[in-house]
Scaffold this motif. Structure first.
Motif, PDB file in Angstrom:
ATOM      1  N   PHE A  28       0.833  -1.198   0.000  1.00  0.00           N
ATOM      2  CA  PHE A  28       0.000   0.000   0.000  1.00  0.00           C
ATOM      3  C   PHE A  28       0.867   1.247   0.000  1.00  0.00           C
ATOM      4  N   GLU A  29       1.965   1.207   0.742  1.00  0.00           N
ATOM      5  CA  GLU A  29       2.854   2.372   0.821  1.00  0.00           C
ATOM      6  C   GLU A  29       3.362   2.763  -0.562  1.00  0.00           C
ATOM      7  N   ALA A  30       3.705   1.754  -1.369  1.00  0.00           N
ATOM      8  CA  ALA A  30       4.179   2.028  -2.729  1.00  0.00           C
ATOM      9  C   ALA A  30       3.063   2.646  -3.569  1.00  0.00           C
ATOM     10  N   SER A  31       1.848   2.130  -3.423  1.00  0.00           N
ATOM     11  CA  SER A  31       0.715   2.683  -4.172  1.00  0.00           C
ATOM     12  C   SER A  31       0.399   4.107  -3.727  1.00  0.00           C
ATOM     13  N   HIS A  32       0.506   4.346  -2.437  1.00  0.00           N
ATOM     14  CA  HIS A  32       0.223   5.667  -1.883  1.00  0.00           C
ATOM     15  C   HIS A  32       1.157   6.710  -2.493  1.00  0.00           C
ATOM     16  N   GLN A  33       2.439   6.399  -2.594  1.00  0.00           N
ATOM     17  CA  GLN A  33       3.401   7.330  -3.167  1.00  0.00           C
ATOM     18  C   GLN A  33       3.211   7.466  -4.672  1.00  0.00           C
ATOM     19  N   ALA A  35       0.440   7.108  -6.391  1.00  0.00           N
ATOM     20  CA  ALA A  35      -0.755   7.906  -6.656  1.00  0.00           C
ATOM     21  C   ALA A  35      -0.447   9.390  -6.543  1.00  0.00           C
ATOM     22  N   TYR A  36       0.313   9.752  -5.522  1.00  0.00           N
ATOM     23  CA  TYR A  36       0.670  11.159  -5.340  1.00  0.00           C
ATOM     24  C   TYR A  36       1.497  11.669  -6.517  1.00  0.00           C
ATOM     25  N   ASP A  37       2.480  10.885  -6.924  1.00  0.00           N
ATOM     26  CA  ASP A  37       3.353  11.321  -8.020  1.00  0.00           C
ATOM     27  C   ASP A  37       2.593  11.393  -9.343  1.00  0.00           C
ATOM     28  N   HIS A 152      -4.659  13.235   1.206  1.00  0.00           N
ATOM     29  CA  HIS A 152      -3.707  12.192   0.807  1.00  0.00           C
ATOM     30  C   HIS A 152      -2.758  11.813   1.932  1.00  0.00           C
ATOM     31  N   SER A 153      -2.246  12.781   2.652  1.00  0.00           N
ATOM     32  CA  SER A 153      -1.257  12.508   3.696  1.00  0.00           C
ATOM     33  C   SER A 153      -1.817  11.688   4.842  1.00  0.00           C
ATOM     34  N   GLU A 154      -3.140  11.706   5.031  1.00  0.00           N
ATOM     35  CA  GLU A 154      -3.767  10.998   6.144  1.00  0.00           C
ATOM     36  C   GLU A 154      -4.258   9.597   5.765  1.00  0.00           C
ATOM     37  N   LEU A 155      -4.138   9.240   4.508  1.00  0.00           N
ATOM     38  CA  LEU A 155      -4.671   7.947   4.069  1.00  0.00           C
ATOM     39  C   LEU A 155      -4.058   6.755   4.813  1.00  0.00           C
ATOM     40  N   PRO A 156      -2.735   6.701   5.029  1.00  0.00           N
ATOM     41  CA  PRO A 156      -2.178   5.539   5.746  1.00  0.00           C
ATOM     42  C   PRO A 156      -2.739   5.383   7.158  1.00  0.00           C
ATOM     43  N   MET A 157      -2.872   6.484   7.875  1.00  0.00           N
ATOM     44  CA  MET A 157      -3.403   6.410   9.236  1.00  0.00           C
ATOM     45  C   MET A 157      -4.850   5.959   9.240  1.00  0.00           C
ATOM     46  N   VAL A 158      -5.662   6.552   8.357  1.00  0.00           N
ATOM     47  CA  VAL A 158      -7.077   6.196   8.291  1.00  0.00           C
ATOM     48  C   VAL A 158      -7.232   4.733   7.895  1.00  0.00           C
ATOM     49  N   ARG A 159      -6.466   4.304   6.924  1.00  0.00           N
ATOM     50  CA  ARG A 159      -6.548   2.902   6.485  1.00  0.00           C
ATOM     51  C   ARG A 159      -6.231   1.952   7.637  1.00  0.00           C
ATOM     52  N   LYS A 160      -5.166   2.231   8.370  1.00  0.00           N
ATOM     53  CA  LYS A 160      -4.759   1.365   9.477  1.00  0.00           C
ATOM     54  C   LYS A 160      -5.865   1.281  10.538  1.00  0.00           C
ATOM     55  N   LYS A 161      -6.406   2.422  10.932  1.00  0.00           N
ATOM     56  CA  LYS A 161      -7.402   2.441  11.997  1.00  0.00           C
ATOM     57  C   LYS A 161      -8.729   1.837  11.551  1.00  0.00           C
ATOM     58  N   ARG A 191      -4.653  19.347  -7.260  1.00  0.00           N
ATOM     59  CA  ARG A 191      -4.511  19.368  -5.806  1.00  0.00           C
ATOM     60  C   ARG A 191      -4.225  17.941  -5.325  1.00  0.00           C
ATOM     61  N   PRO A 192      -3.026  17.430  -5.594  1.00  0.00           N
ATOM     62  CA  PRO A 192      -2.727  16.034  -5.251  1.00  0.00           C
ATOM     63  C   PRO A 192      -2.727  15.762  -3.756  1.00  0.00           C
ATOM     64  N   TYR A 193      -2.659  16.797  -2.969  1.00  0.00           N
ATOM     65  CA  TYR A 193      -2.714  16.633  -1.516  1.00  0.00           C
ATOM     66  C   TYR A 193      -4.159  16.670  -1.029  1.00  0.00           C
ATOM     67  N   GLY A 194      -5.094  16.885  -1.940  1.00  0.00           N
ATOM     68  CA  GLY A 194      -6.466  17.152  -1.556  1.00  0.00           C
ATOM     69  C   GLY A 194      -7.287  15.913  -1.295  1.00  0.00           C
ATOM     70  N   ASP A 195      -8.581  16.099  -1.314  1.00  0.00           N
ATOM     71  CA  ASP A 195      -9.502  15.058  -0.865  1.00  0.00           C
ATOM     72  C   ASP A 195      -9.455  13.808  -1.732  1.00  0.00           C
ATOM     73  N   TYR A 196      -9.375  12.691  -1.059  1.00  0.00           N
ATOM     74  CA  TYR A 196      -9.588  11.389  -1.682  1.00  0.00           C
ATOM     75  C   TYR A 196     -10.887  10.835  -1.118  1.00  0.00           C
ATOM     76  N   LEU A 197     -11.788  10.416  -1.999  1.00  0.00           N
ATOM     77  CA  LEU A 197     -12.954   9.687  -1.538  1.00  0.00           C
ATOM     78  C   LEU A 197     -12.436   8.339  -1.046  1.00  0.00           C
ATOM     79  N   THR A 198     -12.499   8.120   0.237  1.00  0.00           N
ATOM     80  CA  THR A 198     -11.854   6.970   0.882  1.00  0.00           C
ATOM     81  C   THR A 198     -12.923   6.050   1.441  1.00  0.00           C
TER      82      THR A 198
END
Length: 289
Positions: A28-33, A35-37, A152-161, A191-198
């Protein structure tokens, strides 16, 4: 909060070309980065970037006939969807592949997976036969989703919890709840840092539920909503914010500091007889005064 009396249909021309490019990653970490790039490329042809997390890939492998099997090293998937003219999409496709394959070692999964992904959504999610376990048994489960708008920056934390919450209830109520994984997507290349429908998808064996289990489900939803607010997100996105468990968090906490009270004042002013969507969003409280 309104009554529709007239509708104007604005029809857009179908894009000349499209390219749904799916790339497999090992985490997931690789996908997260990645997606941002991809979003940072700023391509106007980029219609969407979407991440399937490892739990979602695992669910698709065990449950979805429409999903095209991938090598076991593929743990997560990123979709880059391009629309535009033939020339625009061709040029953008080169940049997408350079970013995903050359820079991130993503594995291009081919064109066929896009049809399989759509088929899995169309043919599977609307029926009740879901939740195939590791032994291959299928139980009757309905699909429920909890979603929020998350940066985007909060996705790993939200996913884990979120996975931790569902895992806890799944263990407590064996066979009633199942974790069908998460996906998250954004549509704005500027706005790559912006909202992701999660979204986290939850299988629920509704036919076997007791009132106690239903209350547990509502409590689970409230915990999921709380995490969204902890991340600075909004639970009032897409499906969320209007159902038991979600709505209490959305109205009492997300719309705190007077926002919900203001909504009630507006509701009472515009709809004195409460004929516009009565019972929604706890706005019936506007008539208790």
């Amino acid at each position: 909060m309104g009554v529709t009396t007239e509708v104007t249909l604005d029809i857009c021309k179908k894009p000349e070309a499209e390219c749904p490019a799916f790339f497999g990653t090992e985490s997931f970490e690789a996908s997260h980065q990645l997606a941002y790039d991809l979003e940072m490329l700023g391509l106007k042809t980029m219609a969407a970037v979407l991440i399937f997390d490892p739990h979602k890939i695992e669910f698709l492998r065990r449950d979805d006939e429409a999903y095209i099997p991938q090598p076991q090293k593929v743990k997560s998937v990123v979709l880059a969807l391009l629309y535009g003219t033939e020339a625009e999409v061709a040029a953008a496709r080169e940049k997408v592949f350079e970013t995903a394959v050359d820079r991130h070692n993503g594995v291009y999964l081919g064109d066929a997976i896009s049809k399989g992904d759509w088929a899995s959504r169309h043919d599977r999610y609307h029926i009740t036969y879901h939740g195939r376990n590791a032994a291959g048994d299928v139980s009757m489960m309905s699909w429920h989703c909890e979603d929020a708008a998350i940066n985007h920056s909060e996705l790993p934390m939200v996913r884990k919890k979120w996975h931790e919450i569902v895992s806890r209830y799944k263990a407590q109520y064996d066979g009633i709840f199942d974790d069908w994984g998460m996906f998250m997507y954004t549509n704005n290349p500027f706005r790559p840092y912006g909202d992701y429908l999660t979204e986290i998808d939850i299988g629920v064996a509704e036919l076997n539920m007791t009132p106690e289990m239903w209350q547990a489900f509502v409590k689970m939803k409230a915990e999921i909503a709380q995490v969204a607010l902890e991340a600075g997100g909004s639970i009032s996105a897409c499906h969320g914010g209007t159902r038991a468990g979600d709505v209490e968090v959305a109205c009492r906490q997300e719309l705190a500091e007077g926002s919900f009270d203001l909504m009630k004042d507006i509701k009472r002013m515009l709809d004195p007889n409460n004929i516009m969507n009565p019972g929604k969003y706890l706005l019936d409280e506007a008539y208790n005064k």
